[in-house]
Enzyme design. Structure first.
Site, mmCIF file in Angstrom:
data_model
loop_
_atom_site.group_PDB
_atom_site.id
_atom_site.type_symbol
_atom_site.label_atom_id
_atom_site.label_comp_id
_atom_site.label_asym_id
_atom_site.label_seq_id
_atom_site.Cartn_x
_atom_site.Cartn_y
_atom_site.Cartn_z
ATOM 1 N N HIS A 161 0.767 -1.240 0.000
ATOM 2 C CA HIS A 161 0.000 0.000 0.000
ATOM 3 C C HIS A 161 0.804 1.299 0.000
ATOM 4 O O HIS A 161 0.282 2.337 0.385
ATOM 5 C CB HIS A 161 -0.936 0.043 1.228
ATOM 6 C CG HIS A 161 -2.045 -0.968 1.201
ATOM 7 N ND1 HIS A 161 -1.843 -2.304 1.353
ATOM 8 C CD2 HIS A 161 -3.388 -0.829 1.050
ATOM 9 C CE1 HIS A 161 -2.997 -2.963 1.306
ATOM 10 N NE2 HIS A 161 -3.941 -2.099 1.110
ATOM 11 N N HIS A 176 -3.304 -2.082 -4.445
ATOM 12 C CA HIS A 176 -4.593 -1.440 -4.157
ATOM 13 C C HIS A 176 -4.610 -0.123 -4.919
ATOM 14 O O HIS A 176 -3.841 0.782 -4.621
ATOM 15 C CB HIS A 176 -4.751 -1.204 -2.663
ATOM 16 C CG HIS A 176 -6.160 -0.862 -2.238
ATOM 17 N ND1 HIS A 176 -6.962 0.028 -2.927
ATOM 18 C CD2 HIS A 176 -6.900 -1.290 -1.186
ATOM 19 C CE1 HIS A 176 -8.135 0.123 -2.315
ATOM 20 N NE2 HIS A 176 -8.131 -0.669 -1.260
ATOM 21 N N HIS A 229 -11.771 -7.531 -5.128
ATOM 22 C CA HIS A 229 -12.001 -6.626 -4.001
ATOM 23 C C HIS A 229 -12.785 -5.409 -4.495
ATOM 24 O O HIS A 229 -12.339 -4.686 -5.386
ATOM 25 C CB HIS A 229 -10.626 -6.215 -3.471
ATOM 26 C CG HIS A 229 -10.643 -5.426 -2.210
ATOM 27 N ND1 HIS A 229 -10.711 -4.051 -2.197
ATOM 28 C CD2 HIS A 229 -10.574 -5.812 -0.918
ATOM 29 C CE1 HIS A 229 -10.688 -3.631 -0.946
ATOM 30 N NE2 HIS A 229 -10.602 -4.683 -0.148
ATOM 31 N N GLU A 250 -13.386 -9.669 0.288
ATOM 32 C CA GLU A 250 -14.228 -8.451 0.310
ATOM 33 C C GLU A 250 -14.624 -8.131 -1.131
ATOM 34 O O GLU A 250 -14.460 -7.000 -1.596
ATOM 35 C CB GLU A 250 -13.444 -7.299 0.955
ATOM 36 C CG GLU A 250 -12.857 -7.665 2.315
ATOM 37 C CD GLU A 250 -11.999 -6.574 2.941
ATOM 38 O OE1 GLU A 250 -11.284 -5.890 2.203
ATOM 39 O OE2 GLU A 250 -12.077 -6.395 4.175
ATOM 40 N N CYS A 289 -17.031 1.624 2.288
ATOM 41 C CA CYS A 289 -16.083 2.205 1.332
ATOM 42 C C CYS A 289 -16.430 1.845 -0.111
ATOM 43 O O CYS A 289 -16.132 2.617 -1.030
ATOM 44 C CB CYS A 289 -14.665 1.701 1.602
ATOM 45 S SG CYS A 289 -13.903 2.440 3.033
ATOM 46 N N CYS A 314 -10.699 1.995 7.394
ATOM 47 C CA CYS A 314 -10.833 2.721 6.128
ATOM 48 C C CYS A 314 -12.176 3.427 6.019
ATOM 49 O O CYS A 314 -12.270 4.510 5.439
ATOM 50 C CB CYS A 314 -10.630 1.769 4.955
ATOM 51 S SG CYS A 314 -11.665 0.312 5.027
#
Lengths: 655, 655
Positions: A152, A202, A276, A328, A346, A424
């Protein structure tokens, strides 16, 4: 009355890719709305100070954050160990972005001074070479840029770029912008064709770079974003090759699972939303943003396909997306389980971002409808009504005893927690709500777009500075009145989104009832030489209604959902008792609206009807059809669920 | 016509615990039945030889077994490494038990000789001190008896004791019996009050010891079984304490999860079926068996409570149990998901065992009905119709693309595999089917019980050797004829189970239609001084019917299942196309029976009716109720599903 004969199905006009409009400059937006001002005040007065305390570890009994302390340690201000997720920095970035918007909504010199101080710390935490990331600076400096799959670094940079652009836009201060330009230069020096051909695990930096480009005009940043987008999926083995080069890992992510981060195919060849769901939304938003910038038809066509798949085959009625906790992630078309759902807050916010960028290219109700659906339902449900607790997962069916306990449902917590180790969602809500004006309004040279009904005012740059004031009783009465205050005498257009849920409506322009209207793609275009004080009155027929899922959605078969206006309703145990799955709603039963006042959730419209409740007999299986007794059914807006007590909740009710 | 006014609900007679009957001696049973003989032949001619080859690793392309090689290595006959599960020995034990019953059904001197040779090897694999377990003997001799939580030593011993008793009963040979008495003595020397106060992590030895006790008359074995049963849950920390004493683990089982292996409470205090469902069934069966032996009322009362919870709140309509893959376990009352189900074949077999032991104490239809439900549905579905493939998991809804793929459904494989690394189910089917006579018949001094309708004959020890021959057209016509062949002139009773699914029936005794009958707890007692050749003719009304789940079963809300006689039906894609969840069955539609011949699944009765199929529209959500078109619906017996092709399957159909 006009009928909403809007075709929201297949036959949409195929736009040539060109930005039709741009989102509003926040400086021109003022929100004064019975519904939304509450949430904006909640963010400015409660959420932002609360999150600041959490980021400073000043709230006892809550998941430790340590996010600001990490920056102080990296800056050399204090000593200590890094603590938290590898992406802990992004919590600070999102908070700063939220502060930026919040200062626009409600100037606060103390808050601004504290934010400035945080930015100073960030500046000191930045390394000589422009690198900025507290995890690697404090903990593993030798491992920088070796694990894009899991670590990340680009994601955190992207969020901080967004914060930098936002803070610059609303305060005029460029310190963070300068910091993030240095970081962007650092990234630009490292990544690209002929350099390190990496992509982020990501997605997010793509969005941050585009905002940085717009804030600074530096075209290298746009090109770097373009590189990351175009490179994605070109080498599906990239993460595997990366993993082979190092002898360490951070999580236990499988480099082979390329669909998880949408690197399974070049982005232009993608047609199905996979992996995701937050990552997917950030990628698609960046793709749409870039297509709008560059007029890239092929890229936009991919966006349209991904939009269709996401919203027409993989989206919950609340605007939730992501059907499974495993990764997710998206699963398969029409696989929308209500009880094992993920539907991360999110992800719905990401879908709002995606919708907004699609609107810029193609102002169509198909985008605005989804944006509205998410905002009023799956996004707001992520926050407790007092702004102090947050959902990560937004289920459509909750049964305490199973939900949050039994393995399949362990992630479906029946009560909003105060904070999360992976935090998040709360700051994502905090940065979205105070920037609502950008989603409500848009414009081009001579057209002002009203995408959402938000009371207050908007001063456009279009039409020489037209000011539009709005009074909205959208949720209460379906009535919205725009009052026009022209600054010049040039003709201009007000384009009003007619919500897809509405079957009948009237429009009065300057007191005259329109007999026919120029409706295109769900927007009513009203062009005039506006005179001071002229109004546009929109009256939408606001009847509670039944909504059915496509019969391909196995989990909703035989069920109905209740809606009124943009609000999805749900049944809660506190109003209806336990075992909500035993309740059935006759197709013909009248839906009655009852205005309610509640000490916790305030004023809201309850839906009431006469239903039946199936009676439980003794035998587990029987030849006798089950019997039913009549019962009063009470439904509340979905976004309010879980505020009054912990109990069952259900959106899809047996018919 | 007699009406089945049997109360299968609350008000059952409370038996004083005393064995009312005993299961039949297999020697007296001969099965000659259109339905069951096929399966017995399949086991004798296909399954047992096939499994023998697998245990010998002679079938290429199948999960390696190595189970017999492990014994050869432990015996010193060959050298090599242990391979397989820590409980691999039990596959050999169950196969030997199956062979024992098979030799009764169909004598086969070659097979018997090969089984004798296996037993010789087992004898050589036994250690000086009586210990028998190839895993620990070959691989970790220093770790014997240190990990009862995970390592299945007692479990394997229990299965081998069952095999030893069975082999002795059907062949008269006592070599394995002697081996297992030595092992039982070894266990007895180690475990018990004042000795090591341990209990098995997976129950089974309790059953094995009781069979060993009955085969040998050695009361110590009964007492040892009693110890293991009574000790269970007395110290819920036992497995934690055990884990603390060693520095190794085998799996990653959590010693704290005491419900998983039913050690959360002393067994007499248990009322809810919890944890791993096969473990639960083996425990409850042993409890019921022991209660019958000892007249332990408190223990039997616990059995009744656990029976009620299992069968009246946690059992699928097919007789499947275990709602979740997580721990292969029970979840909560009425939580019976059809698509993420576990319903292991072994668990339904375990429920048959439990039912049979409850019948011994209390000959009630509530037990026989469940036994029948399991056998005709959830047990037989575990085996491909050719006997060469097996299901571990027996779902009630399958959707290829999700089932077997998406994480939540990964265990729900749409096609029976040939063998499993954890191969508990196939040999469990193999040992159950050839011993069917024990479940079909029972007796006490002067009553012969017919629990299941199985054509053939039964020579009882009751009533001085009465022989009953039976012709059964149970599944085809609902007609069963018993012909009595008395050996003495004493009066005796034939007690016939009237299946709970039947609403109307007639009974003719010696050609006379009964106007009333002595019905108790779902059994019709007919007492006479039987004359040679006198018949009892039972004619059950065999109409296809709709079955509804209790409305507390959330997952079956609004749905109906189809049954005919004891057979649960299902819809398969091969007959009805894809997307079976779109099919709805009108409540009034006629159910038509059509006799079918199929090259793969043979002769069967198909159910046909006019239903509707919901039409898929374009929009994901719509205010318009979905439309439907009429369609022909075809249902096949559940136990036959998945034989003709891989595709969707569904038991509960929307009404």
């Amino acid at each position: 009355m006009l009928s909403a004969t809007i075709n929201r199905g297949k036959k949409w006009r195929k736009y040539k890719v060109k930005r039709q409009e741009r989102e509003a400059d926040l400086a021109g937006c003022q929100v004064q709305d019975e519904f939304w001002s509450y949430f904006q005040r909640l963010v400015t007065d409660e959420v932002i100070p609360y999150q600041e305390k959490i980021l400073n570890d000043e709230i006892p009994g809550v998941e430790k954050s340590h996010a600001l302390e990490n920056f102080r340690i990296a800056a050399g201000d204090t000593s200590g160990e890094f603590y938290g997720m590898v992406f802990q920095d992004s919590d600070v970035a999102k908070w700063l972005e939220a502060v930026a918007y919040s200062l626009q909504v409600k100037p606060d010199s103390d808050l601004e001074a504290r934010a400035d101080a945080v930015i100073d710390t960030i500046g000191r935490a930045q390394q000589e070479d422009g690198y900025l990331n507290t995890y690697f600076t404090v903990k593993e400096p030798e491992h920088r840029w070796q694990n894009l799959l899991e670590c990340h670094e680009l994601y955190c940079a992207g969020h901080m770029m967004e914060a930098a652009a936002a803070y610059y836009e609303t305060t005029g201060k460029d310190k963070l912008l300068t910091i993030m330009c240095r970081m962007a230069d650092h990234i630009d020096a490292r990544f690209g064709v002929g350099k390190m051909e990496g992509i982020p695990g990501h997605e997010e930096v793509e969005l941050g770079l585009l905002r940085l480009y717009r804030a600074t005009g530096e075209v290298r940043y746009r090109r770097l974003s373009e590189y990351f987008i175009n490179q994605r999926g070109k080498n599906p083995d990239f993460f595997k090759e990366e993993a082979q080069k190092r002898d360490w890992r951070h999580f236990a992510m499988r480099a082979e699972d390329v669909a998880y981060n949408q690197s399974h195919l070049p982005v232009r060849e993608q047609s199905t939303a996979v992996g995701h769901s937050v990552r997917a939304m950030y990628l698609y938003t960046a793709m749409a943003d870039l297509a709008g910038e560059t007029g890239d038809q092929e890229l936009f066509d991919a966006c349209v396909r991904l939009w269709e798949d996401t919203t027409n085959r993989q989206m919950y009625v609340t605007g939730g997306i992501g059907s499974t906790v495993h990764g997710e992630a998206f699963t398969k078309d029409y696989d929308l389980p209500n009880d094992t759902i993920y539907a991360e807050t999110c992800a719905s916010i990401g879908l709002v971002f995606f919708a907004r960028k699609m609107l810029e290219i193609s102002p169509s109700a198909r985008f605005a409808d989804v944006m509205e659906r998410c905002l009023y339902n799956g996004v707001l449900s992520g926050m407790q009504h007092d702004g102090k607790r947050f959902f990560y997962v937004n289920p459509l069916e909750v049964i305490p005893g199973l939900s949050g306990e039994q393995a399949e449902y362990a992630h479906v917590i029946p009560k909003r927690p105060q904070w999360y180790a992976c935090a998040c969602c709360p700051p994502n809500v905090a940065r979205l709500l105070p920037s609502l004006g950008r989603y409500a309004w848009g414009e081009n040279a001579d057209t002002i777009y009203s995408h959402l009904f938000v009371g207050g005012s908007y001063v456009s740059q279009a039409a020489g500075g037209m000011r539009v004031t709005v009074t909205s009783e959208y949720l209460q009465k379906g009535k919205i009145v725009y009052t026009m205050h022209p600054a010049t005498q040039k003709a201009c257009t007000l384009a009003v989104h007619i919500p897809g849920w509405c079957r009948k409506y009237t429009i009065c322009v300057a007191g005259e009832l329109l007999e026919s209207a120029d409706i295109r793609e769900g927007y009513c275009y009203i062009r005039r030489n506006w005179k001071e004080g002229e109004t546009v009155e929109l009256q939408l027929e606001l009847k509670p209604r039944r909504v059915y899922a496509n019969t391909a959605v196995r989990e909703d078969e035989g069920c109905v959902a209740l809606m009124r206006g943009p609000l999805v309703y749900c049944l809660e145990e506190v109003d209806n008792g336990k075992e909500l799955y035993k309740i059935r709603i006759p197709r013909q039963a009248d839906l009655h609206v009852e205005e309610k006042k509640d000490p916790i959730i305030g004023d809201y419209a309850q839906l009431q009807l006469e239903g039946v409740r199936m009676i439980t007999s003794e035998a587990l299986y029987s030849d006798e059809p089950p019997k039913a007794e009549s019962c009063k059914v009470r439904a509340v807006p979905y976004y309010l669920w879980g505020n009054r007590s912990e109990g069952e909740m259900r959106v899809w009710i047996h018919e």
